[in-house]
Design a protein around this motif. Structure first.
Motif, PDB file in Angstrom:
ATOM      1  N   VAL A 171      15.961 -53.563  73.396  1.00  0.00           N
ATOM      2  CA  VAL A 171      16.205 -52.257  73.995  1.00  0.00           C
ATOM      3  C   VAL A 171      14.979 -51.562  74.574  1.00  0.00           C
ATOM      4  CG1 VAL A 171      18.263 -51.815  72.612  1.00  0.00           C
ATOM      5  CG2 VAL A 171      16.043 -51.132  71.731  1.00  0.00           C
ATOM      6  N   SER A 172      13.786 -52.007  74.212  1.00  0.00           N
ATOM      7  CA  SER A 172      12.602 -51.287  74.676  1.00  0.00           C
ATOM      8  C   SER A 172      11.363 -52.144  74.564  1.00  0.00           C
ATOM      9  CB  SER A 172      12.425 -50.017  73.830  1.00  0.00           C
ATOM     10  OG  SER A 172      11.183 -49.428  74.070  1.00  0.00           O
ATOM     11  N   ASP A 173      10.455 -51.983  75.516  1.00  0.00           N
ATOM     12  CA  ASP A 173       9.188 -52.707  75.413  1.00  0.00           C
ATOM     13  C   ASP A 173       8.273 -52.077  74.365  1.00  0.00           C
ATOM     14  OD1 ASP A 173       8.419 -50.418  76.759  1.00  0.00           O
ATOM     15  OD2 ASP A 173       7.581 -51.458  78.486  1.00  0.00           O
ATOM     16  N   GLN A 174       8.687 -50.954  73.773  1.00  0.00           N
ATOM     17  CA  GLN A 174       7.928 -50.345  72.676  1.00  0.00           C
ATOM     18  C   GLN A 174       8.306 -50.957  71.330  1.00  0.00           C
ATOM     19  OE1 GLN A 174       9.113 -46.263  73.420  1.00  0.00           O
ATOM     20  NE2 GLN A 174       7.067 -45.803  74.150  1.00  0.00           N
ATOM     21  N   TRP A 175       9.342 -51.777  71.323  1.00  0.00           N
ATOM     22  CA  TRP A 175       9.828 -52.375  70.084  1.00  0.00           C
ATOM     23  C   TRP A 175      10.081 -53.850  70.329  1.00  0.00           C
ATOM     24  CZ3 TRP A 175      15.247 -52.563  67.811  1.00  0.00           C
ATOM     25  CH2 TRP A 175      15.197 -52.867  66.451  1.00  0.00           C
ATOM     26  N   MET A 176       9.048 -54.641  70.077  1.00  0.00           N
ATOM     27  CA  MET A 176       9.087 -56.060  70.393  1.00  0.00           C
ATOM     28  C   MET A 176       9.057 -56.895  69.115  1.00  0.00           C
ATOM     29  SD  MET A 176       9.243 -56.057  73.677  1.00  0.00           S
ATOM     30  CE  MET A 176       8.933 -57.759  74.053  1.00  0.00           C
ATOM     31  N   PRO A 177       9.536 -58.141  69.198  1.00  0.00           N
ATOM     32  CA  PRO A 177       9.498 -59.025  68.033  1.00  0.00           C
ATOM     33  C   PRO A 177       8.069 -59.229  67.551  1.00  0.00           C
ATOM     34  CG  PRO A 177      10.844 -59.981  69.762  1.00  0.00           C
ATOM     35  CD  PRO A 177      10.158 -58.785  70.352  1.00  0.00           C
ATOM     36  N   SER A 178       7.969 -59.459  66.249  1.00  0.00           N
ATOM     37  CA  SER A 178       6.670 -59.693  65.635  1.00  0.00           C
ATOM     38  C   SER A 178       6.867 -60.573  64.416  1.00  0.00           C
ATOM     39  CB  SER A 178       6.047 -58.355  65.212  1.00  0.00           C
ATOM     40  OG  SER A 178       4.964 -58.565  64.346  1.00  0.00           O
ATOM     41  N   ASP A 179       5.895 -61.392  64.126  1.00  0.00           N
ATOM     42  CA  ASP A 179       5.957 -62.168  62.895  1.00  0.00           C
ATOM     43  C   ASP A 179       5.435 -61.347  61.715  1.00  0.00           C
ATOM     44  OD1 ASP A 179       3.247 -62.092  63.394  1.00  0.00           O
ATOM     45  OD2 ASP A 179       2.979 -64.263  63.394  1.00  0.00           O
ATOM     46  N   GLN A 180       5.222 -60.072  61.949  1.00  0.00           N
ATOM     47  CA  GLN A 180       4.653 -59.197  60.930  1.00  0.00           C
ATOM     48  C   GLN A 180       5.695 -58.385  60.158  1.00  0.00           C
ATOM     49  OE1 GLN A 180       1.321 -59.494  60.367  1.00  0.00           O
ATOM     50  NE2 GLN A 180       1.600 -61.123  61.864  1.00  0.00           N
ATOM     51  N   GLY A 181       6.976 -58.617  60.402  1.00  0.00           N
ATOM     52  CA  GLY A 181       7.983 -57.908  59.621  1.00  0.00           C
ATOM     53  C   GLY A 181       9.155 -57.420  60.442  1.00  0.00           C
ATOM     54  N   THR A 182      10.153 -56.934  59.744  1.00  0.00           N
ATOM     55  CA  THR A 182      11.396 -56.438  60.312  1.00  0.00           C
ATOM     56  C   THR A 182      11.513 -54.961  60.014  1.00  0.00           C
ATOM     57  OG1 THR A 182      12.431 -58.578  60.022  1.00  0.00           O
ATOM     58  CG2 THR A 182      13.905 -56.720  60.155  1.00  0.00           C
ATOM     59  N   GLY A 183      12.226 -54.216  60.848  1.00  0.00           N
ATOM     60  CA  GLY A 183      12.345 -52.780  60.667  1.00  0.00           C
ATOM     61  C   GLY A 183      13.608 -52.370  59.933  1.00  0.00           C
ATOM     62  N   ALA A 184      13.485 -51.393  59.056  1.00  0.00           N
ATOM     63  CA  ALA A 184      14.632 -50.810  58.368  1.00  0.00           C
ATOM     64  C   ALA A 184      14.884 -49.425  58.939  1.00  0.00           C
ATOM     65  CB  ALA A 184      14.358 -50.719  56.869  1.00  0.00           C
ATOM     66  N   ALA A 185      16.154 -49.077  59.055  1.00  0.00           N
ATOM     67  CA  ALA A 185      16.532 -47.742  59.515  1.00  0.00           C
ATOM     68  C   ALA A 185      16.870 -46.881  58.307  1.00  0.00           C
ATOM     69  CB  ALA A 185      17.729 -47.826  60.455  1.00  0.00           C
ATOM     70  N   LEU A 186      16.277 -45.699  58.251  1.00  0.00           N
ATOM     71  CA  LEU A 186      16.539 -44.759  57.175  1.00  0.00           C
ATOM     72  C   LEU A 186      17.461 -43.673  57.694  1.00  0.00           C
ATOM     73  CD1 LEU A 186      12.882 -44.475  55.858  1.00  0.00           C
ATOM     74  CD2 LEU A 186      14.689 -46.016  55.071  1.00  0.00           C
ATOM     75  N   GLU A 187      18.662 -43.611  57.150  1.00  0.00           N
ATOM     76  CA  GLU A 187      19.654 -42.608  57.545  1.00  0.00           C
ATOM     77  C   GLU A 187      19.271 -41.283  56.905  1.00  0.00           C
ATOM     78  OE1 GLU A 187      23.139 -41.333  59.499  1.00  0.00           O
ATOM     79  OE2 GLU A 187      22.178 -43.285  59.610  1.00  0.00           O
ATOM     80  N   VAL A 188      19.073 -40.248  57.726  1.00  0.00           N
ATOM     81  CA  VAL A 188      18.670 -38.936  57.221  1.00  0.00           C
ATOM     82  C   VAL A 188      19.818 -37.939  57.358  1.00  0.00           C
ATOM     83  CG1 VAL A 188      16.201 -39.298  57.679  1.00  0.00           C
ATOM     84  CG2 VAL A 188      17.638 -38.274  59.449  1.00  0.00           C
ATOM     85  N   GLU A 189      19.776 -36.901  56.535  1.00  0.00           N
ATOM     86  CA  GLU A 189      20.808 -35.866  56.605  1.00  0.00           C
ATOM     87  C   GLU A 189      20.656 -35.013  57.854  1.00  0.00           C
ATOM     88  OE1 GLU A 189      20.842 -33.524  53.033  1.00  0.00           O
ATOM     89  OE2 GLU A 189      22.083 -34.997  52.003  1.00  0.00           O
ATOM     90  N   ASP A 190      19.418 -34.610  58.161  1.00  0.00           N
ATOM     91  CA  ASP A 190      19.154 -33.692  59.276  1.00  0.00           C
ATOM     92  C   ASP A 190      18.067 -34.312  60.150  1.00  0.00           C
ATOM     93  OD1 ASP A 190      18.010 -31.620  60.896  1.00  0.00           O
ATOM     94  OD2 ASP A 190      18.801 -30.110  59.522  1.00  0.00           O
ATOM     95  N   PHE A 191      18.470 -34.844  61.298  1.00  0.00           N
ATOM     96  CA  PHE A 191      17.540 -35.561  62.175  1.00  0.00           C
ATOM     97  C   PHE A 191      16.413 -34.656  62.670  1.00  0.00           C
ATOM     98  CE2 PHE A 191      16.187 -37.365  66.275  1.00  0.00           C
ATOM     99  CZ  PHE A 191      15.859 -38.649  65.875  1.00  0.00           C
ATOM    100  N   ASP A 192      16.753 -33.482  63.186  1.00  0.00           N
ATOM    101  CA  ASP A 192      15.729 -32.592  63.741  1.00  0.00           C
ATOM    102  C   ASP A 192      14.726 -32.161  62.681  1.00  0.00           C
ATOM    103  OD1 ASP A 192      16.825 -32.750  66.299  1.00  0.00           O
ATOM    104  OD2 ASP A 192      18.131 -31.023  65.961  1.00  0.00           O
ATOM    105  N   GLU A 193      15.214 -31.869  61.480  1.00  0.00           N
ATOM    106  CA  GLU A 193      14.322 -31.473  60.385  1.00  0.00           C
ATOM    107  C   GLU A 193      13.398 -32.630  60.005  1.00  0.00           C
ATOM    108  OE1 GLU A 193      12.840 -31.480  56.385  1.00  0.00           O
ATOM    109  OE2 GLU A 193      14.647 -32.596  56.867  1.00  0.00           O
ATOM    110  N   ALA A 194      13.959 -33.839  59.969  1.00  0.00           N
ATOM    111  CA  ALA A 194      13.150 -35.010  59.620  1.00  0.00           C
ATOM    112  C   ALA A 194      12.047 -35.235  60.649  1.00  0.00           C
ATOM    113  CB  ALA A 194      14.037 -36.250  59.510  1.00  0.00           C
ATOM    114  N   ILE A 195      12.384 -35.145  61.927  1.00  0.00           N
ATOM    115  CA  ILE A 195      11.391 -35.352  62.984  1.00  0.00           C
ATOM    116  C   ILE A 195      10.311 -34.277  62.909  1.00  0.00           C
ATOM    117  CG2 ILE A 195      11.019 -35.410  65.495  1.00  0.00           C
ATOM    118  CD1 ILE A 195      12.447 -37.917  64.202  1.00  0.00           C
TER     119      ILE A 195
END
Length: 127
Positions: free
Chosen positions: A55-79
């Motif tokens: 989806v983006s050239d800012q997020w490319m495959p790496s042999d350094q690990g995989t990403g986890a998504a953390l579901e938050v209650e309030d997106f704007d507050e978290a950011i």
């Protein structure tokens, strides 16, 4: 910031058809959802979701690990909280038809997705 659960595990890929052959034909996973014109493919694994994406050239495959998504209650507050603490953003907040996301980095550069699903009545077409 209150994290409710792991939203999904996501793996960036460079070639969706090649990756799908691996995840579906080799690992035997069945597609549970496909979004962004096929650039994001999800597989149900028990009660969890594993996603592959290109989806983006800012997020490319790496042999350094995989990403986890953390579901938050309030997106704007978290950011806001993360920015107040000068957390590095690999991808600034963005919106998809189904959710809001941003990619942040821990002190070692590992990427974590901050994620908030939209309510069903606000979701657009995810295909």
């Amino acid at each position: 910031m209150r994290i409710k659960k792991i939203g999904f595990i996501a793996i960036p890929v460079t070639d969706i058809p090649r990756a799908r052959k691996f995840y579906e034909d080799v690992l035997g996973l069945g597609v549970s959802d496909e979004m962004m014109s096929g650039k994001w493919v999800e597989y149900a694994v028990g009660d969890e979701t594993l996603a592959i994406a290109n989806v983006s050239d800012q997020w490319m495959p790496s042999d350094q690990g995989t990403g986890a998504a953390l579901e938050v209650e309030d997106f704007d507050e978290a950011i806001s909280r993360l920015k107040d603490r000068h957390v590095r953003f690999a991808a600034e907040p963005f919106e998809t038809p189904c959710c809001h996301m941003a990619i942040v980095q821990d002190p070692d550069g590992n990427k974590l997705i901050i994620h908030k699903l939209k309510p069903e009545n606000e979701k657009g077409v995810c295909l």
